[in-house]
Design a protein around this motif. Structure first.
Motif, PDB file in Angstrom:
ATOM      1  N   LEU A  28      -5.402   5.622  10.415  1.00 61.88           N
ATOM      2  CA  LEU A  28      -6.528   6.111   9.624  1.00 61.88           C
ATOM      3  C   LEU A  28      -6.755   5.281   8.359  1.00 61.88           C
ATOM      4  O   LEU A  28      -7.848   5.284   7.796  1.00 61.88           O
ATOM      5  N   LEU A  29      -5.746   4.569   7.891  1.00 66.05           N
ATOM      6  CA  LEU A  29      -5.878   3.761   6.680  1.00 66.05           C
ATOM      7  C   LEU A  29      -6.860   2.618   6.900  1.00 66.05           C
ATOM      8  O   LEU A  29      -6.809   1.928   7.923  1.00 66.05           O
ATOM      9  N   PHE A  30      -7.747   2.405   5.925  1.00 68.52           N
ATOM     10  CA  PHE A  30      -8.800   1.401   6.040  1.00 68.52           C
ATOM     11  C   PHE A  30      -8.681   0.424   4.875  1.00 68.52           C
ATOM     12  O   PHE A  30      -9.223   0.653   3.791  1.00 68.52           O
ATOM     13  N   PRO A  31      -7.964  -0.692   5.061  1.00 72.88           N
ATOM     14  CA  PRO A  31      -7.856  -1.680   3.985  1.00 72.88           C
ATOM     15  C   PRO A  31      -9.122  -2.502   3.842  1.00 72.88           C
ATOM     16  O   PRO A  31      -9.800  -2.803   4.826  1.00 72.88           O
ATOM     17  N   ILE A  32      -9.463  -2.843   2.606  1.00 69.29           N
ATOM     18  CA  ILE A  32     -10.624  -3.680   2.296  1.00 69.29           C
ATOM     19  C   ILE A  32     -10.152  -4.849   1.441  1.00 69.29           C
ATOM     20  O   ILE A  32      -9.475  -4.657   0.425  1.00 69.29           O
ATOM     21  N   SER A  33     -10.496  -6.039   1.833  1.00 66.60           N
ATOM     22  CA  SER A  33     -10.044  -7.240   1.128  1.00 66.60           C
ATOM     23  C   SER A  33     -10.529  -7.256  -0.319  1.00 66.60           C
ATOM     24  O   SER A  33     -11.677  -6.919  -0.617  1.00 66.60           O
ATOM     25  N   ARG A  34      -9.664  -7.699  -1.212  1.00 60.92           N
ATOM     26  CA  ARG A  34     -10.053  -7.872  -2.616  1.00 60.92           C
ATOM     27  C   ARG A  34     -10.877  -9.142  -2.807  1.00 60.92           C
ATOM     28  O   ARG A  34     -11.555  -9.302  -3.830  1.00 60.92           O
ATOM     29  N   THR A  35     -10.828 -10.074  -1.870  1.00 61.34           N
ATOM     30  CA  THR A  35     -11.382 -11.410  -2.062  1.00 61.34           C
ATOM     31  C   THR A  35     -12.871 -11.442  -2.380  1.00 61.34           C
ATOM     32  O   THR A  35     -13.289 -12.140  -3.315  1.00 61.34           O
ATOM     33  N   PRO A  36     -13.753 -10.738  -1.634  1.00 62.86           N
ATOM     34  CA  PRO A  36     -15.190 -10.847  -1.927  1.00 62.86           C
ATOM     35  C   PRO A  36     -15.553 -10.436  -3.350  1.00 62.86           C
ATOM     36  O   PRO A  36     -16.316 -11.141  -4.029  1.00 62.86           O
ATOM     37  N   ALA A  37     -15.041  -9.301  -3.815  1.00 62.93           N
ATOM     38  CA  ALA A  37     -15.374  -8.838  -5.164  1.00 62.93           C
ATOM     39  C   ALA A  37     -14.832  -9.795  -6.209  1.00 62.93           C
ATOM     40  O   ALA A  37     -15.487 -10.064  -7.228  1.00 62.93           O
ATOM     41  N   ARG A  38     -13.640 -10.322  -5.984  1.00 62.74           N
ATOM     42  CA  ARG A  38     -13.084 -11.274  -6.942  1.00 62.74           C
ATOM     43  C   ARG A  38     -13.840 -12.590  -6.911  1.00 62.74           C
ATOM     44  O   ARG A  38     -13.974 -13.263  -7.937  1.00 62.74           O
ATOM     45  N   THR A  82      -1.883  -7.715  -4.259  1.00 69.50           N
ATOM     46  CA  THR A  82      -2.003  -7.437  -2.834  1.00 69.50           C
ATOM     47  C   THR A  82      -3.321  -7.970  -2.295  1.00 69.50           C
ATOM     48  O   THR A  82      -4.305  -8.095  -3.024  1.00 69.50           O
ATOM     49  N   ALA A  83      -3.350  -8.260  -1.002  1.00 65.28           N
ATOM     50  CA  ALA A  83      -4.553  -8.826  -0.381  1.00 65.28           C
ATOM     51  C   ALA A  83      -5.693  -7.823  -0.329  1.00 65.28           C
ATOM     52  O   ALA A  83      -6.862  -8.200  -0.386  1.00 65.28           O
ATOM     53  N   ASN A  84      -5.361  -6.528  -0.234  1.00 60.66           N
ATOM     54  CA  ASN A  84      -6.376  -5.500   0.002  1.00 60.66           C
ATOM     55  C   ASN A  84      -6.193  -4.303  -0.915  1.00 60.66           C
ATOM     56  O   ASN A  84      -5.099  -4.063  -1.451  1.00 60.66           O
ATOM     57  N   ILE A  85      -7.272  -3.542  -1.050  1.00 64.32           N
ATOM     58  CA  ILE A  85      -7.180  -2.172  -1.527  1.00 64.32           C
ATOM     59  C   ILE A  85      -7.262  -1.267  -0.295  1.00 64.32           C
ATOM     60  O   ILE A  85      -7.571  -1.734   0.799  1.00 64.32           O
ATOM     61  N   VAL A  86      -6.994   0.019  -0.471  1.00 59.39           N
ATOM     62  CA  VAL A  86      -7.184   0.986   0.611  1.00 59.39           C
ATOM     63  C   VAL A  86      -8.344   1.883   0.223  1.00 59.39           C
ATOM     64  O   VAL A  86      -8.363   2.461  -0.868  1.00 59.39           O
ATOM     65  N   GLU A  87      -9.343   1.968   1.095  1.00 60.92           N
ATOM     66  CA  GLU A  87     -10.502   2.817   0.831  1.00 60.92           C
ATOM     67  C   GLU A  87     -10.033   4.266   0.680  1.00 60.92           C
ATOM     68  O   GLU A  87      -9.250   4.754   1.482  1.00 60.92           O
ATOM     69  N   SER A  88     -10.515   4.942  -0.370  1.00 57.70           N
ATOM     70  CA  SER A  88      -9.928   6.213  -0.771  1.00 57.70           C
ATOM     71  C   SER A  88     -10.107   7.339   0.236  1.00 57.70           C
ATOM     72  O   SER A  88      -9.212   8.172   0.406  1.00 57.70           O
ATOM     73  N   LYS A  89     -11.255   7.421   0.919  1.00 59.43           N
ATOM     74  CA  LYS A  89     -11.422   8.490   1.901  1.00 59.43           C
ATOM     75  C   LYS A  89     -10.449   8.311   3.055  1.00 59.43           C
ATOM     76  O   LYS A  89      -9.892   9.283   3.570  1.00 59.43           O
ATOM     77  N   SER A  90     -10.222   7.068   3.453  1.00 63.77           N
ATOM     78  CA  SER A  90      -9.265   6.829   4.535  1.00 63.77           C
ATOM     79  C   SER A  90      -7.861   7.242   4.102  1.00 63.77           C
ATOM     80  O   SER A  90      -7.064   7.731   4.909  1.00 63.77           O
ATOM     81  N   PHE A  91      -7.563   7.057   2.819  1.00 67.09           N
ATOM     82  CA  PHE A  91      -6.256   7.457   2.311  1.00 67.09           C
ATOM     83  C   PHE A  91      -6.128   8.973   2.328  1.00 67.09           C
ATOM     84  O   PHE A  91      -5.073   9.522   2.688  1.00 67.09           O
ATOM     85  N   LYS A  92      -7.206   9.678   1.979  1.00 71.94           N
ATOM     86  CA  LYS A  92      -7.199  11.142   2.036  1.00 71.94           C
ATOM     87  C   LYS A  92      -6.984  11.614   3.472  1.00 71.94           C
ATOM     88  O   LYS A  92      -6.187  12.523   3.727  1.00 71.94           O
ATOM     89  N   LEU A  93      -7.704  11.007   4.421  1.00 73.72           N
ATOM     90  CA  LEU A  93      -7.551  11.392   5.819  1.00 73.72           C
ATOM     91  C   LEU A  93      -6.131  11.101   6.308  1.00 73.72           C
ATOM     92  O   LEU A  93      -5.540  11.887   7.065  1.00 73.72           O
ATOM     93  N   TYR A  94      -5.591   9.977   5.876  1.00 71.50           N
ATOM     94  CA  TYR A  94      -4.215   9.616   6.245  1.00 71.50           C
ATOM     95  C   TYR A  94      -3.225  10.658   5.736  1.00 71.50           C
ATOM     96  O   TYR A  94      -2.368  11.143   6.487  1.00 71.50           O
ATOM     97  N   LEU A  95      -3.334  11.033   4.462  1.00 66.83           N
ATOM     98  CA  LEU A  95      -2.425  12.043   3.928  1.00 66.83           C
ATOM     99  C   LEU A  95      -2.623  13.385   4.623  1.00 66.83           C
ATOM    100  O   LEU A  95      -1.662  14.126   4.857  1.00 66.83           O
TER     101      LEU A  95
END
Length: 286
Positions: A28-38, A82-95
């Motif tokens: 359920l975890l959905f990582p998103i790369s930090r690279t584009p925003a940076r 870290t290469a990615n952040i974790v999208e917060s809704k996916s983290f909620k669903l994971y927990l």
């Protein structure tokens, strides 16, 4: 085995109906790369700051081997490299997927969260390390105190604000005067979710040494994020880079504490130099 991460924010479950799994599911975890925003900030693979994203999860529960529910608060520390952040809704669903899953102990829950989040935030990177995870059990809840950000409040200033998208030109510093050491705070930070546009409310602390920053301009700059759509981590990195470029402090740290959504708060900290992480004490609004 490390796999690449090509996830895009718009492909996440943010703003979309989602079924809530109640049995453990790390997928359920959905990582998103930090690279584009940076990249938008002109940053490459090596960033000019240190720090971490401090998460607090208030809705964590699982079952003992005999089926008795347990609850805890989780503090998660995700290094900014870290290469990615974790999208917060996916983290909620994971927990949420822990809810009807049996674990031998709270240590097993902690270790599972650490392993899963570590894999997600480092996915696609050539090397990996671990995130920090600490569980606070009910017998220690009384130690979870509220604490406002230390510093001189910018909100005392009676100023006119007309700019509600980030404008670095609002920032200036007295480079021809004696350097100062200051800690400045504001509770007027607001930005919006990058995907849904929902409001994100927060407080921010700027600690610096160097030319004195014009306080009115700094407060206007903080207010200028009011209609800006960006994730918490990205907003703080934008603030850090803008203040560094426009005011040229010798040392700088930017720390934001955002109010919780879905039982989670995210509190990014960025500093120009190696230093201890903040204590992750929640503010009254959190």
């Amino acid at each position: 085995m490390t796999t690449t991460n090509d996830n895009k924010p718009q492909d996440s479950l943010l703003g979309k109906p989602a079924a809530y799994a109640d049995h453990y599911d790390a997928s359920l975890l959905f990582p998103i790369s930090r690279t584009p925003a940076r990249g938008e900030l002109g940053l490459g693979p090596v960033v000019p700051f240190f720090g971490a994203d401090l998460w607090t999860a208030f809705e964590l529960s699982w079952l003992t081997p005999r089926g008795k529910p347990q609850v805890a608060i989780a503090h998660i520390t995700v290094p900014c490299e870290t290469a990615n952040i974790v999208e917060s809704k996916s983290f909620k669903l994971y927990l949420g997927s822990f809810t009807n899953t049996r674990f031998e102990s709270s240590d097993e829950v902690r270790d599972r969260i650490r392993a899963d989040i570590s894999e997600a935030v480092w996915r696609g990177a050539p090397s990996q390390s671990s995130v920090g995870v600490r569980l606070v059990m009910p017998d220690m809840f009384e130690r979870e105190k509220t604490q406002e950000l230390e510093g001189l409040s910018l909100d005392r200033l009676d100023i006119e604000c007309t700019q509600y998208t980030p404008d670095a030109s609002l920032l200036s510093a007295a480079s021809d005067e004696k350097p100062v050491d200051e800690v400045l705070t504001s509770n007027l930070l607001k930005s919006n979710c990058l995907v849904t546009g929902q409001p994100d409310w927060g407080s921010v602390q700027i600690r610096y040494s160097g030319p004195q920053i014009d306080q009115g301009g700094l407060l206007r700059y903080i207010v200028s994020f009011r209609n800006h759509n960006e994730f918490h981590e990205q907003c703080v990195e934008r603030m850090f880079m803008d203040i560094q470029a426009r005011c040229k402090p010798v040392r700088l740290s930017v720390y934001a504490r955002y109010t919780r959504r879905g039982g989670l708060d995210i509190n990014p900290f960025r500093a120009s130099h190696p230093c201890a992480m903040p204590g992750n004490a929640r503010t009254a609004r959190q």
